[in-house]
Design an enzyme around this catalytic site. Structure first.
Site, mmCIF file in Angstrom:
data_model
loop_
_atom_site.group_PDB
_atom_site.id
_atom_site.type_symbol
_atom_site.label_atom_id
_atom_site.label_comp_id
_atom_site.label_asym_id
_atom_site.label_seq_id
_atom_site.Cartn_x
_atom_site.Cartn_y
_atom_site.Cartn_z
ATOM 1 N N LYS A 13 -67.793 17.714 83.456
ATOM 2 C CA LYS A 13 -67.865 17.935 82.003
ATOM 3 C C LYS A 13 -67.067 19.185 81.695
ATOM 4 C CE LYS A 13 -70.223 16.239 78.433
ATOM 5 N NZ LYS A 13 -70.786 14.882 78.319
HETATM 6 N N1 GLU Z 1 -68.857 12.155 76.692
HETATM 7 C C1 GLU Z 1 -69.389 10.870 77.004
HETATM 8 C C2 GLU Z 1 -70.664 11.001 77.832
HETATM 9 O O1 GLU Z 1 -71.359 11.990 77.763
HETATM 10 C C3 GLU Z 1 -68.357 9.949 77.612
HETATM 11 C C4 GLU Z 1 -67.731 10.424 78.889
HETATM 12 C C5 GLU Z 1 -66.538 9.591 79.350
HETATM 13 O O2 GLU Z 1 -66.184 8.628 78.674
HETATM 14 O O3 GLU Z 1 -65.977 9.945 80.381
HETATM 15 O O4 GLU Z 1 -71.067 10.094 78.499
#
Ligand code: GLU
Length: 409
Positions: A102
């Site tokens: 993240k």
């Molecule tokens: N931000 C989204 C999540 O928390 C999507 C992450 C992604 O598509 O890699 O799952």
């Protein structure tokens, strides 16, 4: 309790059920790499703006790391680490060949012009391009970012590495993005809501729903549940809430939002407070905004029978215990909101193959993955007599643990 304490508390609940050794726990909780960078740019007014950016790569046992980028004033290293951990378990729960990561920038996006937003994003890529990439770590949208940001990221990354559309997902459809990615998290939420209602021997048709947070995830979850026949009676955003016991016209509300950017004042609705949404007399409550909104204090007032965690970590461990005692079924984030990363995976696959799927194929494959994940979680919950949250962690941790054991360290 801080976000990382919350994440680790849930991890240990499952690790206890699995009898996981302390060595394995330490290995699985320790992030692989934590990058923290300075992002400096010229503001429109000629001043220099300096910001802090993060990319935290938690685990890669099952494949390249995957997870969104968040632009929010409260982004900090600890929160990003907890969200990176969640991504590791989430990708494993829906069985994607990924690890978890993240990132984000500590900035209030509403204070930036379009040009500043582009500059800060490109500068961030300048600082992290050597640790991300199609086979290393693939960013995606999260709170405060969307398709335009992903287009800038791809463009900037390609200046260093050449054509590589698979370096980021959630791109605009005109620029190697996947049809259905924008609605994906909300659609996944609607799919698991239907499956969870089936467990409660109920149908979607006619159930009442309250949605806290009407951004990308909350609005599409509301729209798709509305299309399935549910009655969405209350929704809120960062500025306030609206309600109508007869049901809100969600397609019209989404049109209205394009103009106003707020749910407030929607014709045919009454204003209400955010707390009223959480305590609304509905069958299903969907927290779809930020983390930590359902706490030990407000959990006793919740009247819904079913809570679907569309946001990441909206239910604190104190609230979770109260819901368990009250017999309220909670579908955890690492299952409930996995639709977004699942369609990100489809986008990455299409980019690697230079081949485009149509929207029907995306929707069918998403429904299949979500149903498989849901079925496995409920099977483990029944076998081990644990909550769906603990079962989802058992599934995720188990898959990651087996990959570590097979690959070795
Ligand atoms: N931000 C989204 C999540 O928390 C999507 C992450 C992604 O598509 O890699 O799952």
């Amino acid at each position: 309790m801080t976000s990382i304490e919350t994440a680790e508390r849930y991890f240990h609940l499952a690790a206890d059920v699995m009898d996981l050794s302390s060595n394995m726990r330490r290995l699985m909780l320790t992030p692989l790499r934590q990058v923290k960078v300075q992002i400096a740019m010229h503001r429109d007014n000629g001043e220099i703006g300096t910001y802090i950016g993060y990319r935290i790569q938690h685990d890669k046992a099952r494949g390249p790391m995957k997870g969104g980028l968040r632009y929010h004033p409260e982004v900090n290293g600890e929160e990003v680490l907890s969200l990176a951990q969640l991504m590791t378990w989430k990708t494993a729960v829906v069985n994607l060949p990924y690890g978890g990561a993240k990132g984000g920038i500590s900035v209030d996006p509403s204070t930036l012009s379009e040009g500043e937003m582009e500059r800060i994003t490109r500068k961030f890529v300048d600082e992290i391009h050597d640790v991300i990439g199609p086979d290393k770590d693939i960013p995606a949208p999260d709170m405060g970012t969307g398709a335009q940001h992903m287009a800038w990221i791809a463009n900037q990354y390609e200046k260093y590495h050449g054509f590589s559309p698979a370096c980021v997902t959630g791109k605009p459809v005109e620029l190697h993005g996947a049809d259905g990615r924008v609605e994906a998290t909300g659609r996944g939420v609607a799919i698991v809501t239907e499956a969870a209602l089936r467990e409660l021997r109920r149908e979607v048709k006619g159930v009442t729903v309250a949605v806290q947070g009407f951004g990308n995830v909350g609005s599409y979850a509301a729209l798709i549940l509305h299309e399935m026949g549910a009655r969405v009676v209350a929704v809120s955003d960062a500025f306030g809430g609206i309600q109508n016991p007869e049901g809100l016209d969600i397609p019209a509300l989404m049109e209205y939002m394009k103009e106003t950017r707020k749910v407030e004042g929607f014709p045919g609705s009454d204003a209400c407070k955010n707390e009223d949404i959480l305590a609304a007399e509905v069958d299903v409550l969907i927290p779809a905004a930020i983390g930590g909104v359902l706490t030990g204090e407000n959990a006793p007032h919740v009247r819904a029978q079913l809570i679907i965690e569309a946001a990441n970590s909206p239910v604190t461990p104190e609230a979770d215990e109260i819901f368990e005692q009250k017999g309220i079924l909670v579908i955890p984030d690492i299952l409930a909101n996995a639709g977004g990363v699942t369609v990100s995976y489809f986008e990455w696959v299409q980019n690697q193959q230079y081949f485009r799927w149509d929207i029907d194929k995306v929707r069918v494959e998403l429904a299949k993955r979500m149903a498989e994940g849901f079925g496995k979680v409920f099977q483990i919950a029944a076998e081990k007599k644990v909550s769906p949250r603990v079962a989802a962690y058992v599934l995720g941790i188990g898959r990651v643990g087996r990959a570590i054991a097979l690959g070795g360290i």
